[in-house]
Enzyme design. Structure first.
Site, mmCIF file in Angstrom:
data_model
loop_
_atom_site.group_PDB
_atom_site.id
_atom_site.type_symbol
_atom_site.label_atom_id
_atom_site.label_comp_id
_atom_site.label_asym_id
_atom_site.label_seq_id
_atom_site.Cartn_x
_atom_site.Cartn_y
_atom_site.Cartn_z
ATOM 1 N N CYS A 2 43.487 35.758 44.471
ATOM 2 C CA CYS A 2 43.966 35.877 45.847
ATOM 3 C C CYS A 2 45.478 35.643 45.834
ATOM 4 C CB CYS A 2 43.381 34.855 46.811
ATOM 5 S SG CYS A 2 41.615 35.108 47.108
ATOM 6 N N GLY A 28 44.628 40.782 44.672
ATOM 7 C CA GLY A 28 43.362 41.017 45.362
ATOM 8 C C GLY A 28 43.440 42.246 46.226
ATOM 9 N N ASN A 102 43.907 30.062 47.749
ATOM 10 C CA ASN A 102 43.761 30.694 46.429
ATOM 11 C C ASN A 102 43.238 29.646 45.446
ATOM 12 O OD1 ASN A 102 46.138 31.695 43.853
ATOM 13 N ND2 ASN A 102 44.001 32.224 44.049
ATOM 14 N N GLY A 103 42.142 29.993 44.768
ATOM 15 C CA GLY A 103 41.547 29.058 43.804
ATOM 16 C C GLY A 103 40.096 28.811 44.174
ATOM 17 N N TYR A 244 47.546 37.815 32.045
ATOM 18 C CA TYR A 244 47.152 39.041 32.723
ATOM 19 C C TYR A 244 47.471 39.078 34.213
ATOM 20 C CZ TYR A 244 44.102 42.554 34.850
ATOM 21 O OH TYR A 244 43.626 43.609 35.574
HETATM 22 P P1 AMP Z 1 36.945 44.934 29.387
HETATM 23 O O1 AMP Z 1 37.219 45.706 28.137
HETATM 24 O O2 AMP Z 1 35.920 45.621 30.244
HETATM 25 O O3 AMP Z 1 36.647 43.527 29.117
HETATM 26 O O4 AMP Z 1 38.299 44.979 30.275
HETATM 27 C C1 AMP Z 1 39.417 44.344 29.818
HETATM 28 C C2 AMP Z 1 40.580 44.534 30.740
HETATM 29 O O5 AMP Z 1 40.278 44.103 32.088
HETATM 30 C C3 AMP Z 1 41.719 43.651 30.281
HETATM 31 O O6 AMP Z 1 42.957 44.258 30.588
HETATM 32 C C4 AMP Z 1 41.505 42.428 31.120
HETATM 33 O O7 AMP Z 1 42.658 41.631 31.225
HETATM 34 C C5 AMP Z 1 41.135 43.024 32.445
HETATM 35 N N1 AMP Z 1 40.572 41.980 33.311
HETATM 36 C C6 AMP Z 1 41.277 41.004 33.845
HETATM 37 N N2 AMP Z 1 40.540 40.218 34.618
HETATM 38 C C7 AMP Z 1 39.315 40.660 34.554
HETATM 39 C C8 AMP Z 1 38.101 40.224 35.140
HETATM 40 N N3 AMP Z 1 38.072 39.173 35.933
HETATM 41 N N4 AMP Z 1 36.996 40.904 34.860
HETATM 42 C C9 AMP Z 1 37.074 41.965 34.050
HETATM 43 N N5 AMP Z 1 38.192 42.414 33.483
HETATM 44 C C10 AMP Z 1 39.318 41.784 33.721
#
Ligand code: AMP
Length: 463
Positions: A2, A28, A102-103, A244
């Site tokens: 968020c 978000g 947020n959190g 990220y």
């Molecule tokens: P995957 O290969 O499906 O695990 O997707 C990886 C990519 O999605 C990376 O760039 C991750 O940093 C990004 N990502 C970041 N946050 C999430 C999350 N909460 N759930 C899924 N993928 C995420």
């Protein structure tokens, strides 16, 4: 996740809040809202959708007043229905109280049950509503004492902004999980999750709100008070913000995110080189900065071998699986003439479920890559997050209970290597100040033993 924004003492408060949200859209995409107060009346607009879709010029003009609180939502607790949009607004003793949070709190179940036993009636399944009920129940003469008494009851992660009549209040939990920054804007102040929001409206960066700090802003006057334990609580800044989540042009946790990610890439190159590779290539946009760091460290050429369609949102934010697959396909396109016959070092920031990475790898393979050596700029994610990042249960995390070779087979790469925990923390500013529970399962704030049940949704289902 968020994104949150607060504006005090500015004639164009709603417009600035809107721009702040616009800069924080990456935090978000599900829902958004702004609440303002003009001294007599409170105004609020909130709905599901992107910031640009929910607000137009007319809507912003109708949000009158010199003070605003705003929110952009990525749901980690609470379902994604309209009632769960923030800011959450109530009237208390003839005074509007709006909150943007947020959190994730970790003592939600306990507080929820206590408040219900005392007669509270809940409309939503959001942590923010619990905070508002606590505000209403706590004696409230002096604002400083009031907010200390309320926020001291919360456990877990919170960066939060309140609008209480004409007073803006911002606070961060004593561990400092989520970021919150303070800017000066004319005579007044601006609070925001990240500095990129300040930059857009040319607010001058003042400082980060300190872990455990509460700032109370009335007009151009700012007072600060600390929660009990603020000086002794172990810092637990979310390392995934750096890896990220935050925007690379933001400065949070006393560092610049672009530079942090380049350092992660350089460290990865030291730990996991690839012999005789033709070039380094990121999965855009998430892998770009680490790939730059990797290439500069090794001296290998850097290629943008995959092109991103900028008009598609983040894939994982879509709730339904069929939409996620669809978006993965439309989002990125590899360039055959660059990739064909090459030995490629493919850089990604992280792997969560592994499904997106696998489909990307398949496309790079289809584009003719001879070998794909994937390098990840953080360690394997093996534990869910209870402090606000939407990581799935252990079973859905591809690295959970698997050897790296097994993950490599799943992703369909020739080799796979991750950055080490020590290496990751070594390139952070004050590495000891970070929460890394998603990599280690070491949770800095106690998680109720029956983990899945602590979420409010779970509480409601059982009731
Ligand atoms: P995957 O290969 O499906 O695990 O997707 C990886 C990519 O999605 C990376 O760039 C991750 O940093 C990004 N990502 C970041 N946050 C999430 C999350 N909460 N759930 C899924 N993928 C995420």
């Amino acid at each position: 996740m968020c994104g949150i924004v607060g504006i005090s003492d500015h004639p164009e408060a709603s417009k600035l809040a809107y721009l702040g949200l616009y800069a924080l859209q990456h935090r978000g995409e599900e829902a958004t809202g702004i609440a303002t107060f003009d001294g007599t009346e409170v105004h609020i607009i909130k709905d599901r959708g992107l910031v640009v879709d929910v607000f137009d010029a007319e809507a912003i003009a109708s949000l009158k007043g010199n003070i605003a609180v705003a929110h952009t939502r990525y749901s980690t607790t609470g379902s994604s229905n309209k009632k769960n949009c923030q800011p959450f607004l109530v009237t208390h003793r003839n005074r509007p109280v709006a909150v943007a949070h947020n959190g994730n709190l970790t003592n939600t179940e306990e507080l929820y049950r206590k408040l219900e036993d005392e007669g509270s009636i809940f409309q939503t399944s959001m942590d923010s509503e619990i905070i508002v009920h606590l505000l209403a129940k706590t004696p409230n003469g002096d604002y400083k004492q009031w907010f200390v008494n309320v926020l001291a009851q919360l456990k877990g992660a919170f960066s939060v902004i309140f609008m209480v009549g004409d007073t803006l209040v911002g606070a961060r939990d004593p561990h400092g999980f989520r970021p919150l920054v303070l800017g000066k804007l004319g005579d007044g102040y601006m609070l925001a999750s990240e500095t990129c929001a300040l930059d857009l409206v040319r607010a001058e960066f003042v400082r980060e709100i300190a872990p455990g700090e509460i700032v109370i802003i009335k007009g151009s006057k700012l007072e600060s008070v600390f929660l009990p334990g603020a000086d002794t609580a172990k810092r637990a800044q979310c390392v995934f913000e750096n890896i990220y989540f935050a925007r690379p042009d933001s400065d949070i946790f006393e560092d610049n995110i672009y530079l942090v990610r380049k350092r992660l890439g350089a460290q990865l190159a030291k730990e996991a080189p690839v012999k005789d590779a033709d070039f380094v290539m990121p999965i855009p946009d998430s892998g770009v900065y680490a790939a730059l760091g990797y290439a500069q460290e090794t001296g290998l050429p850097y290629e943008n071998g995959i092109i991103r369609n900028h008009y598609v949102g983040r894939t994982f934010i879509q709730p339904a699986q069929f939409m996620r697959d669809f978006r993965v396909r439309v989002k990125l396109n590899p360039i055959h003439d660059v990739i064909k016959g090459k030995k490629v070092v493919l850089i990604e920031d992280s792997i969560v479920r592994g499904t997106t990475s696998r489909s990307r790898v398949r496309e790079v393979r289809r584009a003719g890559a001879k070998e794909i050596h994937m390098r990840i700029s953080c360690p394997p994610i093996v534990s869910p997050c209870f402090y606000g990042i939407d990581f799935p249960s252990e079973e859905e995390l591809v690295a959970y209970g698997k050897k790296i070779k097994e993950v490599a087979d799943f992703i369909e790469v020739d080799t796979l290597e991750y950055l080490s925990l020590e290496g990751m923390l070594s390139v952070m500013k004050n590495g000891a100040n970070f929460c890394h529970a998603c990599f280690t399962g070491k949770y800095p704030v106690h998680i109720p033993s029956n983990k899945s049940k602590y979420l409010l949704e779970g509480v409601k289902k059982q009731a």
